[in-house]
Design a protein around this motif. Structure first.
Motif, mmCIF file in Angstrom:
data_model
loop_
_atom_site.group_PDB
_atom_site.id
_atom_site.type_symbol
_atom_site.label_atom_id
_atom_site.label_comp_id
_atom_site.label_asym_id
_atom_site.label_seq_id
_atom_site.Cartn_x
_atom_site.Cartn_y
_atom_site.Cartn_z
ATOM 1 N N ALA A 1 0.719 -2.780 6.144
ATOM 2 C CA ALA A 1 0.910 -2.786 7.593
ATOM 3 C C ALA A 1 1.378 -1.424 8.086
ATOM 4 O O ALA A 1 0.962 -0.947 9.140
ATOM 5 C CB ALA A 1 1.931 -3.851 7.967
ATOM 6 N N LYS A 2 2.211 -0.777 7.298
ATOM 7 C CA LYS A 2 2.808 0.479 7.753
ATOM 8 C C LYS A 2 1.736 1.536 8.023
ATOM 9 O O LYS A 2 1.750 2.202 9.060
ATOM 10 C CB LYS A 2 3.794 0.984 6.696
ATOM 11 C CG LYS A 2 4.618 2.161 7.179
ATOM 12 C CD LYS A 2 5.381 2.813 6.058
ATOM 13 C CE LYS A 2 6.616 2.055 5.651
ATOM 14 N NZ LYS A 2 7.559 2.878 4.869
ATOM 15 N N ASN B 1 11.610 -8.531 12.557
ATOM 16 C CA ASN B 1 12.545 -7.788 11.739
ATOM 17 C C ASN B 1 13.409 -6.959 12.699
ATOM 18 O O ASN B 1 12.842 -6.173 13.453
ATOM 19 C CB ASN B 1 11.766 -6.858 10.789
ATOM 20 C CG ASN B 1 12.675 -6.000 9.940
ATOM 21 O OD1 ASN B 1 13.869 -6.140 9.953
ATOM 22 N ND2 ASN B 1 12.074 -5.073 9.206
ATOM 23 N N ASP C 1 2.628 -6.773 15.217
ATOM 24 C CA ASP C 1 2.893 -6.626 13.778
ATOM 25 C C ASP C 1 3.293 -8.005 13.250
ATOM 26 O O ASP C 1 4.388 -8.490 13.537
ATOM 27 C CB ASP C 1 4.000 -5.592 13.585
ATOM 28 C CG ASP C 1 4.408 -5.433 12.127
ATOM 29 O OD1 ASP C 1 3.942 -6.218 11.271
ATOM 30 O OD2 ASP C 1 5.220 -4.528 11.841
ATOM 31 N N TYR D 1 5.281 -10.788 8.816
ATOM 32 C CA TYR D 1 6.027 -11.937 8.273
ATOM 33 C C TYR D 1 5.443 -13.273 8.714
ATOM 34 O O TYR D 1 6.115 -14.306 8.609
ATOM 35 C CB TYR D 1 7.494 -11.861 8.714
ATOM 36 C CG TYR D 1 8.223 -10.653 8.176
ATOM 37 C CD1 TYR D 1 8.762 -10.663 6.897
ATOM 38 C CD2 TYR D 1 8.358 -9.497 8.941
ATOM 39 C CE1 TYR D 1 9.420 -9.561 6.385
ATOM 40 C CE2 TYR D 1 9.017 -8.383 8.443
ATOM 41 C CZ TYR D 1 9.543 -8.415 7.165
ATOM 42 O OH TYR D 1 10.194 -7.321 6.661
ATOM 43 N N THR E 1 -0.389 -8.200 6.405
ATOM 44 C CA THR E 1 -0.235 -7.566 5.090
ATOM 45 C C THR E 1 -0.040 -8.618 4.002
ATOM 46 O O THR E 1 0.428 -9.727 4.282
ATOM 47 C CB THR E 1 1.001 -6.623 5.126
ATOM 48 O OG1 THR E 1 1.270 -6.125 3.819
ATOM 49 C CG2 THR E 1 2.259 -7.340 5.618
ATOM 50 N N SER F 1 1.992 -7.846 1.609
ATOM 51 C CA SER F 1 3.286 -7.442 1.035
ATOM 52 C C SER F 1 4.258 -8.597 0.937
ATOM 53 O O SER F 1 4.857 -8.833 -0.110
ATOM 54 C CB SER F 1 3.915 -6.327 1.876
ATOM 55 O OG SER F 1 3.258 -5.116 1.635
ATOM 56 N N LYS F 2 4.454 -9.318 2.057
ATOM 57 C CA LYS F 2 5.457 -10.378 2.088
ATOM 58 C C LYS F 2 4.820 -11.719 1.735
ATOM 59 O O LYS F 2 5.408 -12.543 1.053
ATOM 60 C CB LYS F 2 6.098 -10.453 3.478
ATOM 61 C CG LYS F 2 6.339 -9.107 4.149
ATOM 62 C CD LYS F 2 7.485 -8.314 3.559
ATOM 63 C CE LYS F 2 7.540 -6.920 4.188
ATOM 64 N NZ LYS F 2 8.691 -6.154 3.882
ATOM 65 N N ARG G 1 0.026 -2.147 -1.699
ATOM 66 C CA ARG G 1 -0.325 -1.516 -0.424
ATOM 67 C C ARG G 1 -1.654 -2.084 0.098
ATOM 68 O O ARG G 1 -2.711 -1.463 0.025
ATOM 69 C CB ARG G 1 -0.438 0.034 -0.549
ATOM 70 C CG ARG G 1 0.663 0.733 -1.273
ATOM 71 C CD ARG G 1 2.040 0.339 -0.764
ATOM 72 N NE ARG G 1 2.201 0.538 0.663
ATOM 73 C CZ ARG G 1 2.695 -0.401 1.499
ATOM 74 N NH1 ARG G 1 3.112 -1.571 1.033
ATOM 75 N NH2 ARG G 1 2.782 -0.160 2.772
HETATM 76 C C1 LIG Z 1 8.127 -5.534 10.597
HETATM 77 C C2 LIG Z 1 7.514 -4.868 9.420
HETATM 78 N N1 LIG Z 1 6.260 -4.403 9.519
HETATM 79 C C3 LIG Z 1 5.676 -3.782 8.487
HETATM 80 C C4 LIG Z 1 6.318 -3.608 7.293
HETATM 81 C C5 LIG Z 1 5.620 -2.883 6.176
HETATM 82 O O1 LIG Z 1 4.668 -3.684 5.599
HETATM 83 P P1 LIG Z 1 3.701 -3.121 4.477
HETATM 84 O O2 LIG Z 1 4.382 -3.264 3.169
HETATM 85 O O3 LIG Z 1 2.499 -3.958 4.581
HETATM 86 O O4 LIG Z 1 3.416 -1.694 4.814
HETATM 87 C C6 LIG Z 1 7.623 -4.052 7.144
HETATM 88 C C7 LIG Z 1 8.348 -3.831 5.875
HETATM 89 O O5 LIG Z 1 9.467 -4.165 5.674
HETATM 90 C C8 LIG Z 1 8.245 -4.696 8.240
HETATM 91 O O6 LIG Z 1 9.504 -5.142 8.158
#
Ligand SMILES: Cc1ncc(COP(=O)(O)O)c(C=O)c1O
Length: 418
Positions: free
Chosen positions: A128-129, A207, A235, A238, A267, A269-270, A278
Motif C-alpha cells: 500500500a505504501k 490507523n 487506504d 486493514y 495490501t 501485508s495485514k 511487498r
Molecule cells: C494505514 C496504513 N496504510 C498502509 C500501510 C502500509 O502497508 P504496506 O505494507 O502494504 O505498504 C500501513 C502500515 O502499517 C498502514 O498502517
C-alpha cells in the motif's frame, strides 16, 4: 573514454578536484529537495531506537508498538512463491501478470460486490505504501502551474506517509479534524478548501484509532469530490481485520462509471501476514489507473513475478484470513478484559489490530508520552498517540500483533503495574 570535468573545475579532472578537496577540506554540497527538512521523524524509527536500548540492558521487550504482524505467512502462500522461482530471471512488467490483476478483480467483486475490470481498474503495487506515495505524484502538478491544486487533505491523526508524500511533491497538508467518533469531519472540506484540494485521504479501519467509516461517509466524501473535482483515495490496508462486520470500502460506495473520482488501495501485508513480500494493489478511477500504468514502468517498482504468484494464491483464499481474524479476536478480548478490569477507556477500536486507549487519569496531564515511558520501564512498547499528531496526545495505541502467549505476558505485566 571521456573524462568527467568538475562543473567549475577550470578543465581540471573531477578526480583531481576530489583529491584536492580532500587535502584542503573543502566540500561541495548537493542541493536537496527542501521538503526533506520538513519531514517529521518516522515514529517507528523512534520506537525501534528505544526498544534497542532496553534490549541492550537485557530487559525483555514486548513490542505492542509497531503494526507488523508476527504470525507466519500461510504455508500455501510461501509454497506458491517458491514454486514460481525460475532458473532464469527476467524483468517483471509494472502492469503485473494478467492472472494477478484477474485475481484482484475477482476478490474486489467477492468482497465489495462491484465489478472491476482487471485491465482498466486494477494495478498491482509493492504494498500500500508504494501505491499511495506514487499516487500522490500522479495528481500533483508542478508548483507554478496555473490552476494547480496545492492541498492534500489528511486526517489529523494518520499514517505518516500521506502527508510526507504531499510535502515531498511540494503540496501543503490540510489536516482534517477528527470528530468525536474519530472519523474525519468532512464539514472541514469547505468550498475554499475543496477548490484547492488534489486528494482527500480516507483510512478505515483507521490507523491509529481503529475507527471504521460507514458507507455513508464514503458517499459524502465522493459527493464533495464530485462538486470540487478532487480525488478521494481510500487506504483500506486493514479492511480484512474486523470483529463484528466487514467494513465497507470506497468502491462499493462509488456509483460513477469507471469509478471516477475514487481510488482504493489495499495490501496483503495485514490480511495475509505478508509485510515482507511487498504486495498490494491500487484500484478504481480508470484514468488514474491508466496514468499509473504509464508511469510505474519508469520508476522501477514492478513486483517480482514470484511475489505476484504468491499474491494470486493469497487473494484467492479466505480461510486463512478467517483464521487470522479469529487469532486477533482472541488477543483483542484479552486486552479488552484487562481494560475493563483496570477501568481504562477504549475508544473507536472497531477494526484493525489496534486498541486506542485513553491515558489513565493518574498520569500527569494524561500525557501519552509519559504513560508510554512508564510502560516502557516494564518492557512494554506502545505507541504514544502524540507521535501521530497533537490530537493523539491523550491516547496510546496498542497493537496486539505478538503471539497469544506474548500477549498474555503483556497483560500479566499490565495487570501488575496499573
Ligand atoms: C494505514 C496504513 N496504510 C498502509 C500501510 C502500509 O502497508 P504496506 O505494507 O502494504 O505498504 C500501513 C502500515 O502499517 C498502514 O498502517
Amino acid at each position: 573514454m571521456t573524462r568527467a570535468l568538475a562543473a567549475d573545475g577550470g578543465g581540471v579532472p573531477a578526480g583531481i578536484i576530489a583529491a584536492m578537496s580532500a587535502v584542503t577540506g573543502t566540500t561541495r554540497e548537493v542541493a536537496l529537495n527542501g521538503a526533506i527538512a520538513r519531514l517529521k521523524p518516522y515514529a517507528f524509527t523512534q520506537l525501534r531506537a528505544r526498544q534497542d536500548e532496553l534490549a541492550a540492558q537485557g530487559i525483555r521487550v514486548i513490542n505492542l508498538g509497531v503494526g507488523d504482524p508476527e504470525d507466519d505467512t500461510p504455508e500455501f502462500i510461501r509454497d506458491a512463491l517458491v514454486a514460481a522461482i525460475k532458473p532464469s530471471s527476467r524483468y517483471p512488467t509494472a502492469a503485473g501478470i494478467a492472472p494477478l490483476r484477474e485475481a484482484i478483480a475477482t476478490w474486489i467483486g467477492r468482497r465489495f460486490g462491484v465489478t472491476a475490470d482487471p485491465d482498466r481498474h486494477v494495478l498491482p503495487a509493492n504494498g500500500a505504501k508504494e501505491a499511495l506515495y506514487n499516487l500522490t505524484a500522479l495528481v500533483l502538478d508542478a508548483p507554478g502551474t496555473p490552476g494547480r491544486r496545492d492541498l492534500v487533505a489528511v486526517p489529523e491523526l494518520a499514517y505518516q506517509v500521506y502527508g510526507d508524500a504531499a510535502l515531498l511533491h511540494h503540496a501543503e497538508v490540510f489536516a482534517v479534524p477528527l470528530g468525536r467518533d474519530w472519523l474525519p469531519d468532512l464539514d472541514a472540506i469547505t468550498p475554499e478548501v475543496g477548490r484547492r484540494l488534489a486528494i482527500l485521504w480516507l483510512n478505515s479501519p483507521h490507523n491509529p484509532t481503529g475507527s471504521v467509516a460507514p458507507r455513508d461517509h464514503y458517499r459524502r466524501a465522493l459527493d464533495l469530490a464530485d462538486r470540487h473535482g478532487f480525488l478521494v483515495a481510500s487506504d483500506e490496508a486493514y479492511s480484512e481485520l474486523w470483529y463484528d462486520a466487514p467494513p465497507p470500502g470506497i468502491l462499493e460506495a462509488c456509483d460513477a462509471a469507471d469509478f471516477t473520482g475514487a481510488i482504493a488501495i489495499n495490501t496483503l501485508s495485514k490480511r495475509s501476514n505478508m509485510t515482507g513480500y511487498r504486495s498490494g494493489f491500487i484500484a478504481g478511477d480508470a484514468r488514474v489507473i491508466a496514468a499509473m500504468r504509464n508511469v510505474r514502468p519508469r520508476i522501477g517498482v514492478a513486483t517480482p513475478e514470484f511475489v505476484q504468484r504468491a499474491a494470486i494464491a493469497a487473494w484467492g483464499d479466505e480461510a486463512h484470513v478467517e483464521a487470522q481474524r479469529a487469532r486477533y479476536a482472541t488477543r483483542r478480548d484479552l486486552f479488552l478484559g484487562l481494560c475493563a478490569r483496570k477501568g481504562l477507556e477504549v475508544e473507536a477500536s472497531q477494526g484493525a489490530f489496534y486498541l486506542w486507549i485513553r491515558v489513565p487519569a493518574d498520569v500527569p496531564g494524561r500525557d501519552a508520552a509519559t504513560f508510554a515511558a512508564r510502560l516502557l520501564d516494564h518492557g512494554l512498547v506502545v505507541l504514544p498517540g502524540s507521535f501521530m499528531g497533537p490530537r493523539g496526545g491523550g491516547h496510546v495505541r496498542v497493537a496486539f500483533v505478538p503471539s497469544l502467549e506474548t500477549c498474555k505476558d503483556a497483560v500479566a505485566i499490565l495487570d501488575r503495574i496499573l
